[in-house]
Design a protein around this motif. Sequence first.
Motif: not given
Length: 438
Positions: A278-303
């Motif tokens: 359909l000729n839609t203009e798209v972009r795809i990002a594959r995100i690896f482990n990210t950390y920083g302020p505002r993460m959920c406190l108890d979300d099960g991610r290792v950091v």
Amino acid sequence: MNPERIQNEGQINPARFSIKDSVRYMFGEQRLLFVLIGITIVALISNVVVIPSSSQSEPISASFQVAVSTSVPRRIAYELPTRNFDLVNAAGARIPLGLKSKSLRVLVTGGSGFVGSHLVDRLMARGDNVIVLDNFFTGRKDNVLHHLRNPRFELIRHDVVEPILLEVDQIYHLACPASPVHYKYNPVKTIISFITLFSSRLRYHKTNVVGTLNMLGLAKRINARFLLTSTSEVYGDPLEHPQVETYWGNVNPIGVRSCYDEGKRVAETLTMDYHRGLNTEVRIARIFNTYGPRMCLDDGRVVSNFVAQALRKQPLTVYGDGMQTRSFQYVSDLVDGLMRLMEGEHVGPFNLGNPGEFTMLELAKVVQDTIDPNAKIEFRPNTEDDPHKRKPDISRAKELLGWQPSVTLREGLPLMVSDFRQRIFGDLKEGGSSMSTF
């Protein structure tokens, strides 16, 4: 006009022609010429004089400007007039008025979440008009409260599994439960069941697939550029190390993590189908482990687990032998990569992550050094389908986007610890829960 004042060949007798008669002649006989001259003068003045922006006492709706896009027929974009605080770029430097580019209208789904709220901050600082769409399943209103009084910001409580019609230039599609605690809690909401007639509860299947379809459909209708935030989980438990974008992955399609892994793989498929078909203009990002302020406190991610446990004087829980590896990028690096990808000319997918590789025991040691050297480590049985190695190859992002992370783990972790400490002990002092619903 008095004939006595006119000579034989229609010439005016200068001796008997007064100033009053001259004015009457010019505005009478030459009125068309003067109308044209007047129109020209008004047009010149309107292009030179800057009309001051409306005062803050005026209602916002009264200050909207309507601009017809030249690139999209019959499409109308409603934009707030540029104000003085718009003229500041993301780095804080003032932009000369004559160089200020047209501000964009940007939609961020999941914009009140961890990554989304940081992206919103950058877009607002750039001077864009930002609309956040969020159902607050994992996002927190507190993350975007500081923008609510800004006329360029709009917050809409909405689930992306339901269609919505908006007029925007760009769509950042971040909406999806991304942590193991959340997507394992409601795996059906994370992926999709295409059979929607059996129960109203099946609507929770749809985030990755139907939500992505709705946003792709919106992008197609309004000719907006669409960016999908995919994940390194599409590689599963990789047999190739480090992982490059051409690797197809090693995913267990019936495992406990498959709702997230396969959901994102389907979302990538849909995105590319809209692009090719359909000729839609798209972009795809594959995100690896990210950390920083505002993460959920108890979300099960290792950091976030390690930081919250160390602050609460609890043992750091390491699953398995602790030799699994991950790569951790600070959230500001990720946001920079997402914006470069959106503004660039390459579809992707692109790995966005920090290639610095740590074992879980090495990460625990960094957390101990940062928070509490006496923190204990407690080993537990490993979780099902836990990837043994995870490290991005970011050669493509370096070459085509000019992007690479700049914040090391030892630099970024203290910033996250400061945020967690305030939220944990601030909530406890108030006698409330340590994890806010919103």
